[in-house]
Design an enzyme around this catalytic site. Structure first.
Site, mmCIF file in Angstrom:
data_model
loop_
_atom_site.group_PDB
_atom_site.id
_atom_site.type_symbol
_atom_site.label_atom_id
_atom_site.label_comp_id
_atom_site.label_asym_id
_atom_site.label_seq_id
_atom_site.Cartn_x
_atom_site.Cartn_y
_atom_site.Cartn_z
ATOM 1 N N ARG A 18 0.819 -1.220 0.000
ATOM 2 C CA ARG A 18 0.000 0.000 0.000
ATOM 3 C C ARG A 18 0.849 1.265 0.000
ATOM 4 O O ARG A 18 0.342 2.361 -0.257
ATOM 5 C CB ARG A 18 -0.950 -0.005 1.204
ATOM 6 C CG ARG A 18 -2.163 -0.904 0.991
ATOM 7 C CD ARG A 18 -3.072 -0.918 2.200
ATOM 8 N NE ARG A 18 -2.545 -1.789 3.245
ATOM 9 C CZ ARG A 18 -3.103 -1.922 4.444
ATOM 10 N NH1 ARG A 18 -4.193 -1.235 4.752
ATOM 11 N NH2 ARG A 18 -2.576 -2.745 5.345
ATOM 12 N N LYS A 25 8.813 -0.927 2.995
ATOM 13 C CA LYS A 25 8.008 -0.005 3.793
ATOM 14 C C LYS A 25 8.744 0.516 5.019
ATOM 15 O O LYS A 25 8.720 1.723 5.309
ATOM 16 C CB LYS A 25 6.713 -0.694 4.227
ATOM 17 C CG LYS A 25 5.849 0.169 5.125
ATOM 18 C CD LYS A 25 4.513 -0.466 5.441
ATOM 19 C CE LYS A 25 4.618 -1.629 6.392
ATOM 20 N NZ LYS A 25 3.290 -2.071 6.879
ATOM 21 N N GLN A 78 12.474 -14.354 6.581
ATOM 22 C CA GLN A 78 11.242 -15.125 6.623
ATOM 23 C C GLN A 78 10.811 -15.407 5.183
ATOM 24 O O GLN A 78 10.380 -14.517 4.468
ATOM 25 C CB GLN A 78 10.123 -14.370 7.347
ATOM 26 C CG GLN A 78 8.836 -15.188 7.464
ATOM 27 C CD GLN A 78 7.641 -14.344 7.877
ATOM 28 O OE1 GLN A 78 7.682 -13.120 7.811
ATOM 29 N NE2 GLN A 78 6.578 -15.001 8.306
ATOM 30 N N GLY A 144 -8.670 -6.113 16.714
ATOM 31 C CA GLY A 144 -8.905 -7.249 17.598
ATOM 32 C C GLY A 144 -9.083 -6.763 19.029
ATOM 33 O O GLY A 144 -8.375 -5.858 19.479
ATOM 34 N N ASN A 173 -5.955 -4.746 20.491
ATOM 35 C CA ASN A 173 -4.618 -5.314 20.331
ATOM 36 C C ASN A 173 -3.728 -4.403 19.495
ATOM 37 O O ASN A 173 -4.060 -4.064 18.357
ATOM 38 C CB ASN A 173 -4.733 -6.694 19.669
ATOM 39 C CG ASN A 173 -3.386 -7.344 19.435
ATOM 40 O OD1 ASN A 173 -2.462 -7.144 20.219
ATOM 41 N ND2 ASN A 173 -3.281 -8.121 18.371
ATOM 42 N N ARG A 319 25.113 23.948 5.001
ATOM 43 C CA ARG A 319 25.267 22.585 4.503
ATOM 44 C C ARG A 319 26.275 21.816 5.364
ATOM 45 O O ARG A 319 26.935 22.401 6.240
ATOM 46 C CB ARG A 319 25.701 22.626 3.036
ATOM 47 C CG ARG A 319 24.627 23.175 2.111
ATOM 48 C CD ARG A 319 25.158 23.410 0.714
ATOM 49 N NE ARG A 319 25.689 22.178 0.133
ATOM 50 C CZ ARG A 319 26.453 22.160 -0.979
ATOM 51 N NH1 ARG A 319 26.765 23.288 -1.588
ATOM 52 N NH2 ARG A 319 26.896 21.019 -1.445
ATOM 53 N N ASN A 363 35.095 40.309 7.708
ATOM 54 C CA ASN A 363 33.825 40.739 7.118
ATOM 55 C C ASN A 363 33.827 40.385 5.638
ATOM 56 O O ASN A 363 34.733 40.777 4.894
ATOM 57 C CB ASN A 363 33.630 42.240 7.289
ATOM 58 C CG ASN A 363 32.248 42.697 6.846
ATOM 59 O OD1 ASN A 363 31.310 42.749 7.629
ATOM 60 N ND2 ASN A 363 32.112 43.031 5.568
ATOM 61 N N ALA A 366 28.697 41.426 0.365
ATOM 62 C CA ALA A 366 27.620 40.808 -0.415
ATOM 63 C C ALA A 366 28.115 40.358 -1.781
ATOM 64 O O ALA A 366 28.913 41.025 -2.430
ATOM 65 C CB ALA A 366 26.485 41.803 -0.582
ATOM 66 N N ARG A 426 40.517 43.820 -10.642
ATOM 67 C CA ARG A 426 39.448 44.177 -11.567
ATOM 68 C C ARG A 426 40.018 45.040 -12.692
ATOM 69 O O ARG A 426 41.055 45.702 -12.542
ATOM 70 C CB ARG A 426 38.333 44.921 -10.838
ATOM 71 C CG ARG A 426 38.767 46.229 -10.192
ATOM 72 C CD ARG A 426 37.720 46.735 -9.227
ATOM 73 N NE ARG A 426 38.076 48.056 -8.697
ATOM 74 C CZ ARG A 426 37.600 48.547 -7.571
ATOM 75 N NH1 ARG A 426 36.773 47.827 -6.836
ATOM 76 N NH2 ARG A 426 37.938 49.757 -7.164
#
Length: 449
Positions: A18, A25, A78, A144, A173, A319, A363, A366, A426
């Site tokens: 299901r 599961k 099993q 049950g 149960n 992260r 520092n 941005a 730059r």
């Protein structure tokens, strides 16, 4: 009780059709941990000295997963699957070792707590041979019923077999039980399969034990503790219950959650007292937050640590390997991965810091990026104490900025910068008077064609 040995047999062989999933599961997660691993944690907290996992569907995948959350557990297959008693007997070699207590649990009941299991074990220690864990659902329909007389459990009756009077019983149960190790194999081997499905049901040992003159009793767990997971909707319900419990635990331990219902924890999240968590924060696995930390809204934290006084977010992403020292600041739209942000350092906004050290008091402006990956390998950026990196700078690793170094805004830095040095990386600006007007005229003319 501590002197009593205990084996927990956890039944986890079902296909879980299901769930409509290729994943077994019981390996579906709640709070980042497989369902069955939650059951293992509860068993260990209740004093289980050994674990036996009964597996079937996806056996190889189960073994691989169990090596992580229960490395000492024995695994037993099993095959074929012929009922719950048959499943327990798949672990016969473990059951036969002579434990005082045998806890039989299900891998899809992740909310069971150690207290309910401990109470069942206490009743075994007091002389019971079988202790069935029951619960009281809002509606008993479909469950049950536990039939008791004079304080003893005499039967577990499936609803279809109940009398009208028995259907009124609200004590049902939960499936889990504790069995005396001295009687376990004797009772399990006596279970037959004379039923419509030809299966061997664990519940039959209640009447078998009673017929042998052994004491059989029930103990009660809270309704939520006994919930089993059969589909994705129930998985989500269990996640919600787990998260609600964890939020309550956090707040009672001294953590402020501004909007608790919007905060999501992992199974191993650690938060110190006086930490404040604003709305819509998600904690992935491996997070350790000290006391007095402020975590602003919409932050996502995984595999990270933060020391006292650190300030995170809003909209921060930490992260794995992110490590914030005392009073470090990681602000809005900042991503940190495998990097140490030392005491008082600030990475305030719109920045990526990966494979790096940001020295105390530094520092970072941005738009700064540590360029740590060349498509094949990762490289380290070391930024010294008190350094200043101007906005919109790219730091190409491997790279070292000395203490007090200053990087001008808009720079691409490819070489080490000595202590207290000023670095520009730059192109020189060139201004051409009137050329802007000419350019717009050409563009407008081209657009008309």
């Amino acid at each position: 009780m501590t002197s009593r040995t205990c084996l927990s047999v956890i039944l986890a062989a079902g296909e879980g059709t299901r769930m409509k999933s290729a994943l077994p599961k019981v390996l579906h997660p709640i709070a980042g941990l497989p369902l069955v691993a939650h059951v293992v944690k509860a068993a260990e907290a209740a004093g289980a000295t050994d674990l036996a996992l009964v597996i079937g569907h996806g056996a190889d995948e189960m073994r691989k997963a169990a090596a992580k959350f229960a490395p000492g557990a024995g695994t037993f297959v099993q095959e074929p699957r012929l009922g719950t008693a048959h499943a327990v007997l798949a672990a016969r070699d473990a059951v036969a070792k002579g434990y005082d207590d045998i806890l039989v649990m299900f891998g899809d009941t992740p909310l069971i707590d150690a207290a309910a299991l401990g109470e069942a074990r206490a009743k075994l220690a007091a002389g019971a041979a079988v202790v069935v864990i029951g619960f009281r659902p809002p509606s008993p329909a479909g469950y049950g019923r536990l039939i008791e007389k004079a304080g003893k459990l005499v039967a577990i009756r499936e609803e279809k077999d109940c009398t009208d009077e028995e259907r009124k019983i609200g004590f049902c149960n939960a499936g889990m039980m504790a069995v005396s190790g001295r009687h376990a194999l004797e009772l399990l081997d006596a279970v037959g399969n004379a039923n419509a499905k030809g299966e061997y049901y664990l519940t039959d040992i209640v009447e078998i034990a009673g017929a042998k003159g052994l004491d059989v009793v029930a103990t009660e767990a809270g309704f939520e503790n006994a919930l089993g997971i059969n589909n994705r909707a129930e998985l989500a319900e269990a996640e919600a219950i787990w998260q609600k419990r964890r939020r309550q635990q956090a707040m009672l331990s001294g953590v402020t959650l501004i909007a608790p219902e919007t905060v999501y924890f992992s199974h191993d999240t650690e938060l110190g007292p006086d930490t404040v968590v604003e709305p819509n924060v998600v904690f992935g696995p491996g997070v350790k937050i000290a006391g007095g930390v402020k975590i602003h809204a919409f932050s996502h934290i995984e595999g990270a640590t933060a020391a006292t006084g650190a300030d995170i977010g809003p909209f921060a992403r930490l992260r794995p390997g992110a490590d914030l020292a005392a009073k470090a600041k990681v602000g809005n739209f900042v991503e940190v991965k495998n990097a140490r942000i030392e005491a008082g350092a600030k990475v305030n906004h719109l920045t990526y810091i990966g494979d790096a050290r940001i020295g105390a008091g530094a520092n970072i402006g941005a738009g700064t990026i540590t360029c740590n990956y060349d498509g094949y390998s990762k490289f380290f950026t070391d930024i010294g104490e008190g350094a200043f990196v101007g906005s919109n700078s790219s730091l190409v690793a491997p790279l070292k900025l000395g203490n007090g170094a200053y990087v001008a805004s808009g720079s691409v830095i490819t070489e080490d910068v000595p202590e207290d040095a000023l670095a520009f990386g730059r192109a020189r600006q060139k201004t051409l008077p009137g050329k802007g007007k000419e350019l717009r005229a050409r563009q407008a003319s081209a657009a008309k064609k």
